[in-house]
Design a protein around this motif. Structure first.
Motif, PDB file in Angstrom:
ATOM      1  N   HIS A  57       6.232   7.822   3.031  1.00 35.18           N
ATOM      2  CA  HIS A  57       4.797   7.623   2.837  1.00 35.18           C
ATOM      3  C   HIS A  57       4.458   8.054   1.405  1.00 35.18           C
ATOM      4  O   HIS A  57       5.299   8.585   0.689  1.00 35.18           O
ATOM      5  N   CYS A  67      -2.425   6.586   1.868  1.00 32.32           N
ATOM      6  CA  CYS A  67      -0.971   6.490   1.784  1.00 32.32           C
ATOM      7  C   CYS A  67      -0.695   5.350   0.823  1.00 32.32           C
ATOM      8  O   CYS A  67      -1.200   4.252   1.009  1.00 32.32           O
ATOM      9  N   GLU A 121       2.439   4.256  -0.180  1.00 27.53           N
ATOM     10  CA  GLU A 121       3.758   3.617  -0.067  1.00 27.53           C
ATOM     11  C   GLU A 121       3.692   2.756   1.178  1.00 27.53           C
ATOM     12  O   GLU A 121       3.289   3.247   2.237  1.00 27.53           O
ATOM     13  N   PHE A 122       4.111   1.511   1.078  1.00 21.35           N
ATOM     14  CA  PHE A 122       4.051   0.669   2.265  1.00 21.35           C
ATOM     15  C   PHE A 122       4.973   1.258   3.342  1.00 21.35           C
ATOM     16  O   PHE A 122       6.155   1.467   3.116  1.00 21.35           O
ATOM     17  N   CYS A 123       4.384   1.552   4.523  1.00 19.89           N
ATOM     18  CA  CYS A 123       5.157   2.256   5.541  1.00 19.89           C
ATOM     19  C   CYS A 123       5.155   1.541   6.889  1.00 19.89           C
ATOM     20  O   CYS A 123       5.621   2.100   7.878  1.00 19.89           O
ATOM     21  N   HIS A 155      -0.025   0.619   7.680  1.00 21.87           N
ATOM     22  CA  HIS A 155      -0.117   1.302   6.378  1.00 21.87           C
ATOM     23  C   HIS A 155      -1.540   1.304   5.812  1.00 21.87           C
ATOM     24  O   HIS A 155      -2.014   2.321   5.311  1.00 21.87           O
ATOM     25  N   MET A 193      -3.849   4.084   6.875  1.00 20.66           N
ATOM     26  CA  MET A 193      -3.378   5.460   6.769  1.00 20.66           C
ATOM     27  C   MET A 193      -4.140   6.174   5.649  1.00 20.66           C
ATOM     28  O   MET A 193      -3.753   6.136   4.490  1.00 20.66           O
TER      29      MET A 193
HETATM   30 CU1  CUA Z   1       2.086   5.723   5.310  1.00 20.45          CU
HETATM   31 CU2  CUA Z   1       1.734   3.780   4.024  1.00 20.45          CU
END
Ligand code: CUA
Length: 196
Positions: A124, A159, A161-163, A167, A170
């Motif tokens: 993340h 967040c 970062e692609f998670c 995402h 987030m």
């Molecule tokens: Cu956690 Cu994007």
């Protein structure tokens, strides 16, 4: 007909090739341009690092992501804002698909704040706009960033970062309040926005 072509570059040469000196000159120019771009990019990295204290996170500290909930620093009861003996604040957060725990923390303005984060699942990101806080949160590692908020307000933390599929949802918040509104907590106590 070929020799009267209006575009000089497409004019065919007597032997069908571009003269060697033209090739060499073009290559020298592109090489110079490339070195120039590299120098500008390096200058941007160095100058922003020096001027805004934006630095690549370099804390290398490992942790077992499968046992976070069982105890230790990132057990649920230890998350949130902690006050240190010297008056500084430490905020501990756990990132997981798709939220931060706790999702709202409260800190005081103009006070040294240290964020310590880790992830339970995938990578993340943790970003506080208009501050020097921007780090990846990698499972198995503890990310640590230090800052000091100059202005009170609610800092939304996405967040970055692609998670996964959730995402975009987030998000969490850091509520930066004036010093007089920040209720001191005992050394063993932890606070979030919900409690205060
Ligand atoms: Cu956690 Cu994007």
């Amino acid at each position: 007909m070929a020799d009267t072509h209006p575009d000089n570059f497409q004019r065919s040469m007597p032997d069908g090739a571009v003269p060697a000196d033209v090739v060499a000159r073009t290559e020298r120019r592109w090489f110079g341009l490339m070195v120039g771009v590299l120098i500008v990019m390096m200058a941007v990295v160095v100058l922003t690092g020096m001027a805004n204290a934006i630095h690549p996170p370099s804390n290398v500290e490992t942790i077992d992501p499968t046992t976070l909930h069982l105890g230790g620093e990132f057990a649920e009861s230890n998350l949130g804002t902690a006050q240190e003996r010297d008056g500084s604040l430490t905020v501990r957060l756990v990132a997981g698909q798709y939220g931060f725990a706790p999702d709202c923390t409260k800190v005081a303005v103009d006070t040294p704040v240290k964020f310590r984060l880790t992830s339970t699942d995938v990578i993340h990101g943790f970003l506080l706009p208009s501050t020097n806080v921007n780090t990846m949160v990698v499972p198995g590692f503890v990310a640590e960033v230090r800052t000091r908020f100059a202005r009170p307000g609610i800092y939304r933390m996405p967040c970055n970062e692609f998670c996964g599929a959730g995402h975009h949802g987030m998000w969490a918040r850091v509520n930066v309040v004036p010093k007089e509104q920040f209720k001191p907590v005992a050394l063993t106590e932890r606070s979030t926005c919900v409690q205060q």
